[in-house]
Design a protein around this motif. Structure first.
Motif, PDB file in Angstrom:
ATOM      1  N   LYS A  62      -1.987   6.923  -2.736  1.00  0.00           N
ATOM      2  CA  LYS A  62      -2.043   6.722  -4.191  1.00  0.00           C
ATOM      3  C   LYS A  62      -3.229   7.428  -4.841  1.00  0.00           C
ATOM      4  CE  LYS A  62       0.307   2.237  -3.724  1.00  0.00           C
ATOM      5  NZ  LYS A  62       0.431   0.845  -4.172  1.00  0.00           N
ATOM      6  N   VAL A 114       0.822  -1.214   0.000  1.00  0.00           N
ATOM      7  CA  VAL A 114       0.000   0.000   0.000  1.00  0.00           C
ATOM      8  C   VAL A 114       0.856   1.264   0.000  1.00  0.00           C
ATOM      9  CG1 VAL A 114      -2.050  -1.011   1.049  1.00  0.00           C
ATOM     10  CG2 VAL A 114      -0.255  -0.082   2.525  1.00  0.00           C
ATOM     11  N   GLU A 139      -5.030   1.920  -0.028  1.00  0.00           N
ATOM     12  CA  GLU A 139      -5.006   2.540  -1.349  1.00  0.00           C
ATOM     13  C   GLU A 139      -6.328   3.239  -1.614  1.00  0.00           C
ATOM     14  OE1 GLU A 139      -3.483   0.361  -4.751  1.00  0.00           O
ATOM     15  OE2 GLU A 139      -2.671  -1.144  -3.391  1.00  0.00           O
TER      16      GLU A 139
END
Length: 303
Positions: free
Chosen positions: A131, A26, A104
């Motif tokens: 992200k 992650v 994420e």
């Protein structure tokens, strides 16, 4: 003579231990490196890159953050190595002031849920949604954040891009509010409590991950057999340990080219971090079954 009434008392100092947890891949190590402004935790796209507790220190104004990067919690492999890594995660969680739970953006699956269930009752937890730069439809983010807010009483929810450094300053500001009043634990210029010997092994292991990609054998680690400091020179002798004989040839490559490339890239990165010249000698050894041998794991530094 200075009037005592005109003296302004110093602002209290705050220091806290902050765990960075999440499932594999992650971006925990990327986040740690971004937060402290220096690469100390190795990074690759392959799961199980981080196998040890890695501490990064950030001292900023009246605050000192002691970030603890943990291995991704393992749910698939059940050998002694993964049991050791999972034990590291649970031990760290039991002894910190704040938790950064990293997921994420727009993805929360069973493995994330399993990590969430590990969080101690009453823990102060900031959800870090990483992200966000990879999200093509930005309109999905706000509903996702609202959904996550209903799953757990997070102290804060902060979307970031650790890779690009987006919103990480806001994350530091948010985390600062949860540090207890306490004197600093580390010197102002310290960035980690890990030794150069440990970091040398990690940097070499990272280059293995990157050079071998999906070919990388699961049962592979690095042992520093000798580390000598001679002024501005480091002499390092390292063994890459693999589980099976065919993996040895895979790491060495045709004519030794792959091993040479791995060692060269690791040496360059060590010289940058240590600010010293590095003489690095690397070879490959076969040690069958090491990843499922508790005694072997301890001798290789897995605690």
């Amino acid at each position: 003579m200075t009037d005592i009434q005109d003296q302004t008392p110093e602002a209290p100092f705050h220091t806290g231990f902050v765990a960075i947890v999440g499932r594999p891949n992650v971006g925990k190590s990327t986040l740690l490196n971004r937060l402290i402004g220096q690469k100390i935790s190795i990074v690759s796209r392959k799961a199980q890159t981080t196998r040890h507790r890695v501490t990064g220190v950030l001292t900023e104004g009246p605050n000192q953050f002691v970030f603890v990067d943990t291995p991704g919690f393992q749910t698939r492999h059940k050998n002694a190595l993964n049991r050791t890594m999972n034990r590291t995660v649970t031990q760290v969680l039991a002894d910190v002031d704040l938790v950064l739970f990293v997921i994420e953006s727009c993805r929360f699956g069973p493995e994330d849920e399993q990590v969430l269930r590990l969080l101690p009752e009453g823990a102060k937890v900031i959800l870090v949604v990483n992200k966000v730069d990879l999200l093509t439809d930005k309109g999905r983010l706000l509903p996702f954040l609202e959904k996550m807010g209903g799953l757990y009483p997070f102290a804060e929810i902060v979307p970031v891009s650790a890779e690009r450094g987006r919103n990480t300053d806001e994350l530091v500001k948010a985390a600062a509010a949860y540090l207890p009043e306490c004197e600093r634990v580390f010197d102002e210029d310290d960035i980690t409590d890990r030794s150069e010997r440990f970091l040398a092994a990690e940097f070499l292991r990272e280059k293995l991950f990157r050079q071998l990609g999906e070919e990388l054998p699961y049962g592979m680690t690095v042992e520093i057999e000798k580390f000598e400091t001679e002024g501005a020179l480091r002499r390092i002798h390292a063994a890459i340990i693999v589980d099976k004989a065919p993996h040895k040839a895979m790491v060495i490559g045709r004519g030794g080219e792959r091993l040479k490339r791995i060692a060269t890239e690791a040496r360059v990165e060590m010289e940058r971090l240590f600010e010293a010249r590095v003489f690095l000698e690397v070879w490959v050894k076969v040690k069958s079954g090491w990843a499922d041998d508790e005694r072997a794991l301890k001798s290789l530094g897995y605690d």
